[in-house]
Design a protein around this motif. Structure first.
Motif, PDB file in Angstrom:
ATOM      1  N   LEU A  65       0.827  -1.203   0.000  1.00  7.15           N
ATOM      2  CA  LEU A  65       0.000   0.000   0.000  1.00  7.15           C
ATOM      3  C   LEU A  65       0.865   1.258   0.000  1.00  7.15           C
ATOM      4  O   LEU A  65       1.881   1.330   0.684  1.00  7.15           O
ATOM      5  N   GLU A  69      -2.841   5.540   0.025  1.00 12.81           N
ATOM      6  CA  GLU A  69      -3.815   4.474   0.261  1.00 12.81           C
ATOM      7  C   GLU A  69      -3.963   4.185   1.749  1.00 12.81           C
ATOM      8  O   GLU A  69      -5.082   3.966   2.250  1.00 12.81           O
ATOM      9  N   LEU A 313      -9.338   0.095  -3.731  1.00 16.34           N
ATOM     10  CA  LEU A 313      -8.341   1.161  -3.824  1.00 16.34           C
ATOM     11  C   LEU A 313      -7.840   1.376  -5.248  1.00 16.34           C
ATOM     12  O   LEU A 313      -7.515   2.489  -5.638  1.00 16.34           O
ATOM     13  N   ARG A 314      -7.775   0.285  -6.020  1.00 18.98           N
ATOM     14  CA  ARG A 314      -7.129   0.377  -7.329  1.00 18.98           C
ATOM     15  C   ARG A 314      -8.047  -0.032  -8.473  1.00 18.98           C
ATOM     16  O   ARG A 314      -7.588  -0.157  -9.610  1.00 18.98           O
TER      17      ARG A 314
END
Length: 358
Positions: A65, A69, A313-314
């Motif tokens: 991370l 993040e 997150l991605r």
């Protein structure tokens, strides 16, 4: 310690939206207020009870991370009532952005006010960065030290670096961070003959010694219950040297604590703690969640289930704050009553301690 200016503190961007969903309460009524954040699975030591000396399969660097993040997850957790973030590893001081991580996290506020930033470290890099960490907002510090004998340290950690650890402890003792805690895993035939010496070393350093029962969390899965020094044995050894008075009001804290009678070294009273996760588990009061360095939420140190935040997150989630909050709450809902170490059905988690986070 340099306080973080009020003007720099900010409430989580998602606090207003998430406050309505309330605190992180599991199906057994436990309210979760503590998030352990692993920053890396790498370490500067190779402790025998944690990882093998050779052949470690490290997490891919692009899976770790990022600072942004970590902060995004922490803001959502703070909005849901988490008020303590403990930075762990591996060894958290191996992160080159460690000061920035502390600084960014320390300005987060939740419904109850500012969060608290703590760290568990082996202390090796502390003299280099401690002043900056304090200025950034670090509030508490735990340092791992299983022995104060150099040859034994080199054998146990497979690295001859005890002098550097002692320098780190000295730097921490000279800092404003209190309480300062020293952690030791008690191991039969390894350091069980140093229990009293370690406590005296902690007292002389202005620190609190905490002994931890060895747990089945080694990467090689070689844990042997017979080699574990139990809470009862630790307390019996301590009682042979000091009168122990129990400290009330433990709450959700992992350590059971006692005041050491007859210790006059200034700055008292002096305390010692025991974390007996195996023989006297505190699962009923556990208020912790864990975030691995690669973005997995774990609701128990011994869990074999993980809740993946990486797609959120991605992966372009439209409402990332709400999506992160949903993953945290799913993890909390899935939390079992206890870790079941003492049940025949217990399965050791596939990750070692260095990859889970201390």
């Amino acid at each position: 310690m340099t306080a973080v200016p009020v003007a720099l503190r900010r409430r989580s961007d998602v606090e207003a939206a998430d406050a309505a969903s309330g605190p992180l309460v599991d199906t057994h009524g436990r309210v979760h207020r503590d998030l352990r954040i692993s920053l890396t699975d790498r370490c500067s030591l190779r402790c025998t009870y944690c990882m093998p000396e050779q052949g470690n399969e490290w997490l891919a660097r692009n899976s770790i991370l990022t600072l942004d993040e970590i902060v995004e997850i922490a803001e959502v957790a703070a909005a849901a009532g988490v008020h303590t973030f403990r930075l762990t590893g591996g060894e958290p001081l191996l992160r080159r952005d460690i000061v920035d991580i502390v600084r960014r996290l320390a300005v987060i506020e939740g419904p109850g006010g500012p969060v608290e930033i703590a760290m568990t470290t082996n202390g090796i890099r502390l003299p280099e960065v401690l002043d900056d960490l304090v200025d950034a907002g670090l509030a508490r510090l735990n340092i791992s030290i299983d022995t104060i004998q150099r040859e034994k340290f080199a054998s146990l950690t497979r690295r001859d670096r005890l002098p550097e650890v002692l320098e780190g402890i000295a730097a921490a003792a000279a800092s404003p961070l209190r309480p300062l805690k020293l952690n030791a895993v008690a191991m039969r035939g390894v350091n069980d003959d140093e229990i009293i010496d370690l406590v005296q070393f902690a007292v002389d350093s202005g620190a609190q010694m905490r002994f931890i029962e060895q747990m089945p969390l080694d990467a090689g899965h070689t844990w042997d219950r017979e080699q574990m020094v139990t809470r009862e044995e630790i307390v019996a050894t301590l009682s042979s040297r000091w009168d122990l008075t129990p400290v009330p009001g433990r709450g959700g804290a992992p350590a059971e604590k006692w005041v050491l009678g007859g210790v006059d070294n200034g700055g008292g009273p002096h305390e010692v703690g025991v974390i007996a996760s195996v023989t006297a588990p505190f699962c009923g009061d556990c208020d912790r969640l864990r975030l691995t360095a690669d973005g997995q939420v774990r609701n128990c140190l011994f869990s074999i289930a993980e809740y993946d935040l990486v797609p959120v997150l991605r992966g372009g989630a439209p409402d990332r704050g709400a999506a992160i909050d949903a993953v945290l709450r799913a993890s909390v809902r899935g939390k079992l009553p206890g870790h079941a170490i003492n049940d025949p059905s217990f399965l050791q988690p596939p990750r070692g301690m260095n990859a889970i986070g201390g």
